[in-house]
Design a protein around this motif. Structure first.
Motif, short mmCIF file in Angstrom:
data_model
loop_
_atom_site.label_atom_id
_atom_site.label_comp_id
_atom_site.label_asym_id
_atom_site.label_seq_id
_atom_site.Cartn_x
_atom_site.Cartn_y
_atom_site.Cartn_z
N HIS A 121 20.68 83.41 -38.35
CA HIS A 121 19.95 84.00 -37.22
C HIS A 121 20.70 85.20 -36.63
O HIS A 121 20.15 85.92 -35.81
N PHE A 122 21.95 85.37 -36.98
CA PHE A 122 22.68 86.59 -36.64
C PHE A 122 22.72 87.44 -37.92
O PHE A 122 23.07 86.98 -38.99
N ALA A 126 20.07 92.15 -35.52
CA ALA A 126 19.58 91.03 -34.71
C ALA A 126 19.82 91.29 -33.23
O ALA A 126 20.75 92.01 -32.85
N LYS A 129 21.52 88.40 -28.17
CA LYS A 129 21.53 86.97 -27.82
C LYS A 129 21.70 86.09 -29.05
O LYS A 129 22.30 85.01 -28.96
N ASN A 130 21.18 86.53 -30.20
CA ASN A 130 21.38 85.76 -31.44
C ASN A 130 22.85 85.71 -31.82
O ASN A 130 23.36 84.66 -32.22
N TRP A 131 23.51 86.84 -31.71
CA TRP A 131 24.94 86.88 -32.04
C TRP A 131 25.75 86.04 -31.05
O TRP A 131 26.70 85.35 -31.45
N TYR A 134 24.25 82.00 -31.97
CA TYR A 134 24.32 81.39 -33.31
C TYR A 134 25.63 81.69 -34.04
O TYR A 134 26.13 80.84 -34.78
N TYR A 135 26.19 82.87 -33.84
CA TYR A 135 27.43 83.18 -34.56
C TYR A 135 28.58 82.25 -34.13
O TYR A 135 29.25 81.66 -34.99
N ARG A 285 12.75 89.45 -39.65
CA ARG A 285 13.89 88.97 -40.43
C ARG A 285 13.40 88.00 -41.49
O ARG A 285 12.35 87.38 -41.34
#
Length: 379
Positions: A121-122, A126, A129-131, A134-135, A285
């Motif tokens: 999801h990162f 992206a 907020k995804n980074w 999820y990261y 994505r």
């Protein structure tokens, strides 16, 4: 069939995911003598398809949203399952279920855990907020992951930077595979065209995708308005279900966008593709989209967004076209170009059918068998 060798658990947020992509791999392990269990939420249906192959299903109330309180209940119920059964291998999928499954498996002394990332999801481009969410979670879960399977080149490079080692605990597999024989048969009966009242001379453009924000149907419809006003003999078929379907149907009706058909969930995708001239998928994505693979196996040219996963499959100007997100004029132009040029459609389709041989279900099963054999007793 060999005798009982142990238990394997497939874990995902919803049964829909497992029914769509993983039944052949469950059957592979069953044929090796393993008792296969599945744990997922029944909220989106298709549990019966998984049960039909003789696996044992456990309803765990996961939510797709990492912020949902339902996941706390799922955590407790999965913990109780692990107290009752010890699994020789756990194969996890989808971010929420995969994280909770990896944590609990290690905490409760389960067997090794494989994680298939169907597109982190990162990713490049992206939202921040995804980074931020999820990261860090994937970095935390990395030590709990005995084997990571990725399905596109971008994720492979990211996984290496996270410390996974190719051939040791990092494996690249070309997606979940596509059964080429289902899509390379003789021309169909034209059933879809008859159903919709479309002649053989007219052009059918098809999109197969869940109606969700990530699949970007709004972008497609903006371009479609231009295509439909320029060419009268073209039709757009939208296959799938999802939370945005009613909103998009209302938009089409309100704006009077012509020749758009909402076909819902279909179990006859090979026949739908036989009656298709051009396939389109403009997701924000992707991991490695099987819908694109199926269209290529059916010999159809593809117009797709220039994002991870699509780039792995589509060779721009050879098997289809890649278009930048938000480029309405570009998307409309590529669709019009293919709609007007039969020889180009046939050329792209033939090249795509050849390329997709590397992504066959047979090859995916062979590669997954080799990976499973590292963690299970295969003979």
């Amino acid at each position: 069939m060999p005798g009982f060798r142990g238990r394997v658990l497939f874990l995902a947020t919803v049964y829909t995911h497992l029914a769509s992509f993983h039944i052949p791999f469950m059957q592979l392990l069953q044929n090796k003598g393993y008792e296969v269990h599945v744990a997922a939420s029944p909220d989106e249906g298709r549990k019966e398809e998984v049960e039909a192959i003789g696996v044992r299903c456990w309803d765990i109330p996961f939510s797709r949203s990492p912020y949902s309180l339902k996941n706390w209940r799922a955590f407790k119920e999965l913990s109780r399952l692990f107290e009752v059964y010890r699994f020789d291998l756990i194969h996890v999928h989808t971010p929420v279920a995969a994280f909770l499954g990896r944590y609990l498996a290690r905490a409760q002394g389960q067997g090794p855990v494989l994680y298939t990332a169907h597109g982190f999801h990162f990713y490049h481009g992206a939202p921040l907020k995804n980074w931020l969410l999820y990261y860090p979670l994937e970095r935390l879960a990395a030590p709990l992951t005995d084997g990571l399977i990725v399905i596109n080149d971008e994720d492979y490079q990211v996984a290496r930077r996270m410390g996974f080692k190719p051939g040791k605990n990092l494996f690249y597999v070309p997606g979940v595979g596509v059964d080429l024989e289902k899509y390379t048969g003789p021309p169909g009966s034209g059933a879809l065209r008859k159903e919709l009242g479309i002649s053989q001379e007219e052009i059918v453009i098809t999109c197969i995708a869940e109606f969700s924000p990530v699949k970007n149907h709004a972008f497609l419809l903006k371009a479609w308005e231009k295509v439909a006003s320029s060419i009268t003999g073209v039709h757009l078929c939208l296959v799938g279900e999802g939370k945005l379907r009613k909103r998009l149907e209302h938009k089409v009706q309100t704006l009077g966008i012509p020749r758009v058909y909402f076909l819902g969930f279909r179990q006859d995708i090979p026949k739908v593709l036989q009656d298709t001239d051009i396939f389109v998928l403009v997701s924000c994505r992707e991991g490695l989209p099987r819908a694109v693979m199926e269209a290529m196996a059916a010999g159809k040219p593809v117009v797709a967004s220039n994002v991870r996963g699509n780039r792995d499959l589509i060779e721009h100007g050879r098997t289809g076209f890649l278009v930048e997100l938000g480029d309405v004029e570009g998307l409309a132009g590529y669709l019009e170009m293919l709609a007007r040029d039969e020889s180009l459609r046939l050329s792209f389709g033939a090249a795509g059918r050849e390329k997709i041989k590397d992504y066959s279900l047979e090859k995916a099963l062979t590669e997954m068998e080799a990976i499973y054999s590292r963690y299970l007793l295969f003979k």
